[in-house]
Design a protein around this motif. Sequence first.
Motif, PDB file in Angstrom:
ATOM      1  N   PRO A   1      -7.271   4.125  -7.420  1.00 13.42           N
ATOM      2  CA  PRO A   1      -7.655   3.941  -6.509  1.00 13.42           C
ATOM      3  C   PRO A   1      -8.964   3.429  -5.598  1.00 13.42           C
ATOM      4  O   PRO A   1      -9.321   2.933  -4.593  1.00 13.42           O
ATOM      5  CB  PRO A   1      -6.424   4.370  -5.231  1.00 13.42           C
ATOM      6  CG  PRO A   1      -6.334   5.871  -5.574  1.00 13.42           C
ATOM      7  CD  PRO A   1      -6.703   5.765  -7.290  1.00 13.42           C
TER       8      PRO A   1
ATOM      9  N   SER B   1      -3.583   1.289  -5.254  1.00 14.20           N
ATOM     10  CA  SER B   1      -3.271   2.020  -4.269  1.00 14.20           C
ATOM     11  C   SER B   1      -2.236   1.633  -3.465  1.00 14.20           C
ATOM     12  O   SER B   1      -1.830   2.120  -2.430  1.00 14.20           O
ATOM     13  CB  SER B   1      -4.531   1.833  -3.419  1.00 14.20           C
ATOM     14  OG  SER B   1      -5.628   1.929  -3.138  1.00 14.20           O
TER      15      SER B   1
ATOM     16  N   HIS C   1       0.636  -1.417  -0.062  1.00 10.13           N
ATOM     17  CA  HIS C   1      -0.229   0.175   0.235  1.00 10.13           C
ATOM     18  C   HIS C   1       1.339   0.949   0.091  1.00 10.13           C
ATOM     19  O   HIS C   1       1.403   1.469   0.586  1.00 10.13           O
ATOM     20  CB  HIS C   1      -0.860   0.010   1.301  1.00 10.13           C
ATOM     21  CG  HIS C   1      -1.858   1.118   1.751  1.00 10.13           C
ATOM     22  ND1 HIS C   1      -3.613   1.574   0.456  1.00 10.13           N
ATOM     23  CD2 HIS C   1      -1.544   2.507   2.088  1.00 10.13           C
ATOM     24  CE1 HIS C   1      -3.625   2.796   0.699  1.00 10.13           C
ATOM     25  NE2 HIS C   1      -2.374   3.279   1.639  1.00 10.13           N
ATOM     26  N   HIS C   2       0.690   2.108  -0.833  1.00  8.80           N
ATOM     27  CA  HIS C   2       1.483   2.864  -1.513  1.00  8.80           C
ATOM     28  C   HIS C   2       3.112   2.929  -1.363  1.00  8.80           C
ATOM     29  O   HIS C   2       3.502   3.656  -1.189  1.00  8.80           O
ATOM     30  CB  HIS C   2       0.775   4.765  -0.421  1.00  8.80           C
ATOM     31  CG  HIS C   2      -0.275   4.733  -0.306  1.00  8.80           C
ATOM     32  ND1 HIS C   2      -0.823   6.172  -0.191  1.00  8.80           N
ATOM     33  CD2 HIS C   2      -1.185   4.379  -1.401  1.00  8.80           C
ATOM     34  CE1 HIS C   2      -2.282   6.569   0.149  1.00  8.80           C
ATOM     35  NE2 HIS C   2      -2.112   5.463  -0.888  1.00  8.80           N
TER      36      HIS C   2
END
Length: 330
Positions: free
Chosen positions: A272, A247, A223-224
């Motif tokens: 996302p 995402s 994530h990110h």
Amino acid sequence: MKERPARPSVIVTRRLPAAVEARMADLFDASFNKEDKPLTRAELSDAMSACDVFVPTVTDTIYAGLIRGAGERLRLIANFGAGTDHLDLAAARQKGIVVTNTPGVLTEDTADLVMALILAVPRRLAEGEKVLRAGQWAGWAPTGLEGHSVTGKKLGILGMGRIGRAVAKRARACGLKIHYHNRERLPANVERRLGAKYWPDLDAMLAAIDVLTINAPYSRETHHMIDARRLKLMKSDAYLINAARGSIVDQEALIGALQTGTIAGAGLDVFPDEPNVDPRLLRLSNVVLLPHMGSATFEGRVGMGNKVIANIRAWVDGHRPPDQVLEGWA
């Protein structure tokens, strides 16, 4: 163990290829979403309580509460898609529900689309098409719509699974030099075959490459993964391609990087908050945007459907489904 029904009740959340629906109707007591509209949370809950086998797609978010609230009848979630980040697998495990997916079918199709974006973004193909359609093309000119060649450039692949390796094969044929970051290093013979250089440090790879393609699965760890700090490590004339999950990239940071010239451009097939796309992306000329169509081929979608059917039939026969996501269940 409860006896499994010979002709289970199957509910499918979206329309599938006609051939797949016909085969499902022949084999199972199958119900389909004829309007092909995404089900609401209440509709998902009702469906999960009324069937033996539930067939969601990657756009259906199956929360833990939905799984816990499903009746005892639901025994199998046969996902139409390879990704499972939209399913609460822990809740399914606790309730004893088997989960399957459709891996491998979409490798080549997705790699084709990734390669198309790798070519389209530096060469400004989308911009050229828009100029032509708008009637703004005044004819060939030496400096018209100049882009960048990909031959000889360094491609960094984040995630070297099936799709990453398929992208590497295509990219090498187009003259790109292959670099990659992965949780585990590939065997030496695979690296030699792909001409791939392994980078254990993602930050170091980002600073060295000309194009980054993201082909890693989505998880808490990814994530990110590409955030503002890492975007700043990239060259100002580098490009980012994402056909994995929206995402994995911090979208706010990406928009800022594209607006300020921190990187040169991007090709995005995923977002996302699908189907919503940030309007700021729509206004940027250095971005190629696609509506999550990496797997959108007739052959791929039929192949996915056939895998769903094979998983259901194996489960009905009392066998472990070939694409069971979690290990150790009967």
